[in-house]
Design a protein around this motif. Structure first.
Motif, mmCIF file in Angstrom:
data_model
loop_
_atom_site.group_PDB
_atom_site.id
_atom_site.type_symbol
_atom_site.label_atom_id
_atom_site.label_comp_id
_atom_site.label_asym_id
_atom_site.label_seq_id
_atom_site.Cartn_x
_atom_site.Cartn_y
_atom_site.Cartn_z
ATOM 1 N N PRO A 62 -2.630 19.858 38.470
ATOM 2 C CA PRO A 62 -3.257 19.126 39.575
ATOM 3 C C PRO A 62 -2.205 18.637 40.568
ATOM 4 O O PRO A 62 -1.088 18.279 40.187
ATOM 5 N N ARG A 63 -2.566 18.648 41.839
ATOM 6 C CA ARG A 63 -1.638 18.256 42.912
ATOM 7 C C ARG A 63 -0.407 19.146 42.910
ATOM 8 O O ARG A 63 0.702 18.715 43.219
ATOM 9 N N VAL A 95 -6.779 18.361 33.284
ATOM 10 C CA VAL A 95 -6.760 16.966 33.735
ATOM 11 C C VAL A 95 -6.904 16.049 32.529
ATOM 12 O O VAL A 95 -7.391 16.468 31.474
ATOM 13 N N TRP A 125 -12.243 9.866 38.436
ATOM 14 C CA TRP A 125 -10.967 10.235 39.053
ATOM 15 C C TRP A 125 -10.468 11.563 38.478
ATOM 16 O O TRP A 125 -10.024 12.450 39.217
ATOM 17 N N GLN A 144 -12.399 14.457 39.821
ATOM 18 C CA GLN A 144 -12.003 14.734 41.201
ATOM 19 C C GLN A 144 -10.677 15.491 41.242
ATOM 20 O O GLN A 144 -10.493 16.416 42.041
ATOM 21 N N GLU A 145 -9.761 15.111 40.355
ATOM 22 C CA GLU A 145 -8.488 15.820 40.258
ATOM 23 C C GLU A 145 -8.716 17.290 39.890
ATOM 24 O O GLU A 145 -8.095 18.200 40.451
ATOM 25 N N THR A 200 -10.221 19.140 42.871
ATOM 26 C CA THR A 200 -9.216 19.343 43.915
ATOM 27 C C THR A 200 -8.258 20.464 43.543
ATOM 28 O O THR A 200 -7.935 21.339 44.365
#
Length: 299
Positions: free
Chosen positions: A9-10, A37, A56, A59-60, A63
């Motif tokens: 993630p990210r 996640v 949260w 959502q991660e 995304t």
């Protein structure tokens, strides 16, 4: 059979996706990208904080999946998909997903603190590599390539593990229609070869070891010729250097190259345990590297 890509993630480095798509163009198999996640505690009566944490994490995952799909869109010729899962352990989640997807290879990127163009395992990928029972391909930081896999280089030590690795590397070459380059590294930081079980440091010992290594390479070449690797399909090379960086960089590397190293078969299970030589080669490799589990003792 799929290429399973671990995608954080990210994630700001799509090198693992790039490598998986390169492999898929050479050996057509679907690519599946998965992001892991954090998993909540799954209490029967979740508190507000627990629910916020779960929202949260979801959502991660969403995304990361959207970002992975955008990266995959750069390779429209590759059959690909992306998704996310929640788990307590990232390495275990990837291994479980690899089994579910019947993956034949795991593909991961390098740590965020790796130098551009170099490989460095993060703590999570290090645990993944040391638990995997299938090959793990590691992309250098920032890796990009539009070339298919053209040549596979394999380190050879003339021991049981190396001969087993040779068989597996030959299979990779057949599947990708790549040339095979057989290499033995003689590294001499203190006037002695690190890759040989010889404790002496005299120059004559180095010469004798180099001679034996060259003979072993020729023997391996003759074996591979019997497996159909002849002419331009096969190259052998003995590389000497004062340190591992000099030795590994002493080879000519080109776009479309990948490197294969094997594990140390000192454990009762067929899993990846990097020996000192393989770990040093990995740290200095300027190209994607596939780490292949070794042969189990008694197998």
């Amino acid at each position: 059979m799929t290429y399973l890509v671990g995608y954080g993630p990210r994630n700001h480095d799509r090198s693992a996706v790039e490598l998986a798509c390169q492999l898929a163009l050479s050996e057509p198999q679907p690519v599946h990208v998965v992001s892991v996640v954090p998993q909540g505690w799954m209490t029967p009566a979740a508190s507000g904080t627990d629910r916020e944490y779960q929202a949260w994490a979801e959502q991660e995952g969403q995304t990361a999946t959207a970002q992975a799909r955008a990266d995959l869109a750069e390779h429209p010729a590759v059959e690909a998909s992306a998704g996310w899962v929640s788990a307590r352990s990232v390495p275990q989640a990837l291994l479980d997903e690899a089994e579910r997807q019947e993956a034949w290879m795991l593909v991961v990127g390098s740590s965020e603190d790796a130098e551009p163009g170099r490989i460095r395992l993060s703590s999570k990928t290090d645990r993944l590599v040391h638990s995997a029972t299938i090959p793990v391909a590691v992309a250098p930081r920032g890796y990009r390539s539009n070339a298919p896999v053209a040549r596979v280089t394999v380190g050879f030590r003339d021991d049981d593990e190396s001969w087993s690795l040779l068989e597996k590397t030959a299979e990779i070459c057949r599947r990708t229609n790549a040339r095979l380059r057989l290499v033995t590294f003689v590294v001499n930081p203190s006037r002695r070869p690190v890759t040989a079980p010889i404790s002496h440091s005299e120059t004559q010992v180095i010469k004798i070891w180099s001679s034996h290594a060259a003979a072993a390479l020729k023997k391996a070449e003759e074996y591979l010729a019997g497996q159909g690797f002849t002419g331009e399909k096969l190259q052998r090379q003995l590389v000497e250097g004062e340190d591992w960086a000099t030795a590994v960089q002493g080879l000519d590397w080109a776009d479309g190259d990948i490197l294969v190293v094997g594990s140390s078969a000192t454990h009762l299970v067929s899993r990846v345990f990097l020996g000192s030589s393989a770990a040093k080669i990995l740290r200095n490799a300027p190209v994607p590297t596939v780490i292949v589990p070794g042969m189990a003792i008694g197998a």
